[in-house]
Design an enzyme around this catalytic site. Structure first.
Site, short mmCIF file in Angstrom:
data_model
loop_
_atom_site.label_atom_id
_atom_site.label_comp_id
_atom_site.label_asym_id
_atom_site.label_seq_id
_atom_site.Cartn_x
_atom_site.Cartn_y
_atom_site.Cartn_z
N ASP A 75 0.82 -1.21 0.00
CA ASP A 75 0.00 0.00 0.00
C ASP A 75 0.86 1.27 0.00
OD1 ASP A 75 -2.01 -1.81 0.32
OD2 ASP A 75 -2.73 -1.05 2.24
N HIS B 96 3.71 -2.31 3.16
CA HIS B 96 3.61 -0.93 2.68
C HIS B 96 4.83 -0.50 1.89
CE1 HIS B 96 0.74 -1.15 5.98
NE2 HIS B 96 0.05 -0.26 5.30
ZN LIG Z 1 -2.46 3.25 3.15
#
Ligand SMILES: [Zn+2]
Length: 204
Positions: free
Chosen positions: A34, A173
């Site tokens: 992400d 992430h």
């Molecule tokens: Zn995020």
């Protein structure tokens, strides 16, 4: 800010139409990244995935796609899947539904995908209702904790390995703050899961 990204199990009861895990029975896992694309992390991730010969899913922030269009293009060229993660990484609970939806639409001008992941895992029922006819909302069942400052990279890896099961959607992430944990854990995780007979697939 990042600590809000844990999605308590109770959400699964309220949002059964979201995808939390793929229940096909196949021994597959779904790596997701992400918040990118960002130069500090995404290129490294793409090189790693190429070296390991696997595909993953990138939930991109529209503003980052706007800033780094070449990086975004690299994700697509390498055959990975992409998803919409809003334009400004909005926290659904903190903004009204109209603004939230407009932000998703703005991101959709740059990110051609029918997959959506709410930043921080936080989304209002009214926002989800607007998005669900258009989007598949992809959550996760394994949150890596790569954003946590109170764990070591080794612990980050151990925690993920403990939680993975067939069909798991694993959340990492592409964020500056998560680099150390992520860059330690992901290559080792891939090697270990391959040894255990897992295949890697993209969200769809
Ligand atoms: Zn995020």
């Amino acid at each position: 800010m990042l600590r809000w990204m844990r999605a308590p199990g109770i959400f699964k009861i309220f949002f059964p139409s979201f995808v939390w895990r793929y229940n096909s029975g196949a021994k597959k896992v779904y790596l997701t990244f992400d918040d990118g694309p960002i130069p500090e992390s995404t290129l490294w991730t793409l090189n790693l995935l190429k070296e390991k010969n696997i595909k993953a899913t990138f939930f991109c922030v529209g503003d980052n796609v706007h800033k780094y269009p070449e990086l975004y293009q690299n994700i697509l060229t390498d055959g990975h899947a992409v998803g919409n993660h809003t334009y400004n990484h909005l926290k659904g609970w903190s903004v009204d539904t109209q603004r939230y939806i407009e932000n998703v639409i703005m991101a959709s001008d740059l990110i051609d995908s029918k997959l959506f992941r709410p930043p921080y895992g936080l989304i209002k029922n009214s926002q989800a209702k607007h998005l669900l006819p258009e989007y598949k909302i992809i959550m996760w069942d394994v949150l890596s904790g790569d954003f946590r400052k109170d764990i070591t990279p080794e612990q980050c890896l151990r925690d993920v390995l403990k939680k993975v099961r067939p069909g798991s959607i694993i959340s990492f992430h592409n964020h500056q703050k998560t680099k150390a944990n992520m860059q330690y854990a992901v290559p080792r995780l891939i090697d270990e899961l391959k040894l255990q007979g897992y295949e890697f697939d993209v969200c769809r």
